[in-house]
Structure formats: C-alpha cells, structure tokens
Motif scaffolding. Structure first.
Motif, PDB file in Angstrom:
ATOM      1  N   THR A 192       0.636  -1.213   0.157  1.00 48.54           N
ATOM      2  CA  THR A 192      -0.094   0.149  -0.063  1.00 48.54           C
ATOM      3  C   THR A 192       0.735   1.104   0.026  1.00 48.54           C
ATOM      4  N   SER A 223      -3.281  -3.718  11.265  1.00 50.13           N
ATOM      5  CA  SER A 223      -3.929  -2.541  11.915  1.00 50.13           C
ATOM      6  C   SER A 223      -3.057  -2.327  12.899  1.00 50.13           C
ATOM      7  N   GLU A 253      -4.713  -1.026   6.390  1.00 51.58           N
ATOM      8  CA  GLU A 253      -6.109  -1.018   5.702  1.00 51.58           C
ATOM      9  C   GLU A 253      -6.771   0.141   5.346  1.00 51.58           C
ATOM     10  N   ASN A 254      -6.262   1.460   5.765  1.00 52.98           N
ATOM     11  CA  ASN A 254      -6.663   2.735   5.635  1.00 52.98           C
ATOM     12  C   ASN A 254      -5.879   2.898   4.282  1.00 52.98           C
ATOM     13  N   ALA A 285     -11.274  -3.997   3.058  1.00 55.62           N
ATOM     14  CA  ALA A 285     -10.569  -2.686   2.107  1.00 55.62           C
ATOM     15  C   ALA A 285     -10.192  -3.136   0.727  1.00 55.62           C
TER      16      ALA A 285
END
Length: 333
Positions: A192, A223, A253-254, A285
C-alpha cells in the motif's frame, strides 16, 4: 507474539553474525522436507546487501547483530540488531521467471528467519520461484525515522531485485511479496505504500518501481488500532501511546487503493496473538477498492505456523493463486 516465540526468546542461545549463515545454518536446517516428504534444497549461502555503503541513521553505535536459537527441535533462529540489511537469495535449478520477496515476522522485536524465511525460500525455490528472504532493521534498536526503517528496507529490497533481474534470471515485472505476522504488516505496508517517500535516493536502483506484482500478508498484523492490533508490534513500531493520526498512518487497511496489488490472505481463526479481524479488515478494504483477493481461514492453527505445518497446508494454494495472477506460468515452471 505466540507462546512458542516467547519461549524461544527467553530460552535461546546467543550466536554471532557469522553463525547466521554457512556451516551452522546448514546443520540447523539440512534435513528439512516439504509436506509431501520430499527433501528440500539446502539453505542458501548467497546474501546481497541492500545499501551500497550501509544504511544511514544509526544512532546506537554499539548495535550488533545477534542470533538466538531454540534449545529444542526444530531449531529456529531469531535475529535482532540488524545493521546490515540484506537478502538471502534462493535460486531455483529451473527458474520460471517469477520472484518472491519474503519478510519474516517477529513482532518488530526480532526476525524469525527460519520458520518464516529460509524454509519458505527452500519450499518455493524448489517450485521454480526465485526467493529473497529479507533481513530488515527493527524500529526499537536506535535508528532515525524509527517507524519507517522497516519500510525503507522493504522498498529498497524490491527495487534492488528488479534492478538486478537479469542477474537473478527473473522478470522484473513479476516480483511478489509475502510476509508473516509483523512481517505481514511490513508486506502490507509495501503493497500500500510502495511509493511513499520514506528515504532519499541513493543510486540508480532507487529509480525502480517498488510496487509488488502481488502481495501475501499471512496471519498478518494489518492494523495499529488498539483492540485490533498485536500490542507488541504496535508498541515497537509506533509506541503504545501513539496518537490517532500516527495510528491511522501505520494501519495498512486505511491505504488500500485500486492500485494495491492482488492479495492472497491466510489466517487461523484461533490465532491468540494476532486477531483474525486484521485479515478481515484488509480483505474488506481490498474488496471495496476492487482489488482481487483470495482468502483462506482455518478454524485451527494458532499463530506462527510458517510453511511446514501439516495442520495448515497452504503452499499449493498460494502457488495456484500466483499462477492465476501471472507471477509465473505453468509452461515454464
């Protein structure tokens, strides 16, 4: 951190850097077999440093690499104090062009290099993948930008693998990443945050794209949110009292987007160290972003089972996923 790992940490025997490879390593893992009973290749002796002049930002001049090992079989080495981030390279006899960066876990306290590293390299290199096991810096050991040093090493590793693709006999567009537990957090962080500017350019290698072809965070700490995270990993990476902004920044996950690579997820629902909800949060997600994801949940298996546990046989499932995602083709495997 599971009970087995706590036992290893308190009952291990200290060894120096020289014993982390070579004759001692061969003795520790020379008789391993895969789940079908086929003997695995020997442990590699090929290591590649990530940084040409060593990493910058060391604030603790007396930091030295240390290795502890379990006093009971099967031996497992736990590495800390990494000052020479590097890759252990597993070259298959018949390379299929695909490659995998493997990131062992250890709660950001140590690196479980056998169970979640070298064993993975031995299994998958026997199937034609070229595997790179990452020895990365740990955030509590005296580094500037401490929370980012693991990601620095992971980004650099992916770029180095791609830059040297010809030497490794791989396709630079087909390099995946796999990580376990806290190494799964680093795997998801790379998936990510592959473009995050966490370090200054060192050389031409840093012009390479650090995006993996696919990712496989396994029983991963996804997380940093209290109540969901693994408390030890959170404390070591960002501090137990980190504020909401920092917590959100390091909660992977954000940061899932449509550009996040396809993911293979695996978790045991009775995991007593890292709640399975971490994997479920990452899956949600990924689904929301339209990213392909394959998920396997086992009712039993606990935490830290690695790749050679008959209770949780998953290596063939991953290889099937990898072929589907084009990491390598059946015809050149």
């Amino acid at each position: 951190m599971d009970l087995d790992r706590r036992t290893l940490m308190t009952g291990g025997l200290g060894m120096g850097l020289a014993s982390a490879s070579g004759a001692v390593a061969q003795t520790l893992g020379s008789e391993l077999k895969d789940l079908s009973g086929t003997p695995l290749p020997p442990e590699t002796t090929e290591y590649v440093d990530l940084w040409p002049k060593g990493p910058t930002g060391l604030l603790k001049a007396d930091l030295n690499e240390a290795v502890k090992t379990s006093p009971n079989p099967p031996p497992r080495r736990l590495v800390s104090g990494v000052v020479r981030p590097r890759l252990a390279v597993y070259r298959p006899q018949k390379p299929n062009g695909g490659a995998l960066l493997v990131i062992p876990g250890g709660g950001y306290t140590y690196i479980s290099v056998d169970n979640e590293g070298h064993n993975v390299g031995r299994v998958f290199s026997a199937q034609g993948l070229t595997v790179f096991v990452l020895y990365y810096r740990l955030p509590t050991e005296g580094w500037a930008q401490a929370s980012d040093v693991p990601l620095m090493d992971a980004q650099r590793a992916m770029r180095l693998i791609k830059a040297r693709a010809k030497d490794f006999h791989i396709d630079p567009t087909r390099v995946g990443v796999m990580g376990f537990s806290a190494g799964g957090h680093l795997c998801a962080s790379l998936a990510t945050g592959y473009g995050a500017p966490v370090y200054a350019t060192v050389d031409a290698i840093d012009a390479e794209d650090a995006r993996p072809h696919l990712c496989a965070p396994l029983y991963a700490v996804i997380s940093m949110k209290p109540g969901l995270t693994h408390a030890g990993s959170r404390s070591n990476l960002i501090g137990a009292t980190a504020n909401e902004e920092i917590t959100a920044r390091y909660s992977t996950e954000n940061h899932v987007t449509a550009q996040t690579p396809p993911a293979f997820l695996l978790h045991a629902e009775d995991d007593g160290a890292v709640p399975v909800e971490n994997t479920l949060a990452f899956r949600a997600a990924l689904k929301a972003a339209g990213v392909a994801v394959e998920t396997h949940l086992y009712p039993r298996g606990g935490h830290g089972f690695g790749i050679l546990s008959p209770a949780v046989p998953w290596s063939d499932l991953f290889l099937h996923f990898a072929r589907q995602q084009g990491l390598y083709s059946q015809t050149n495997a």
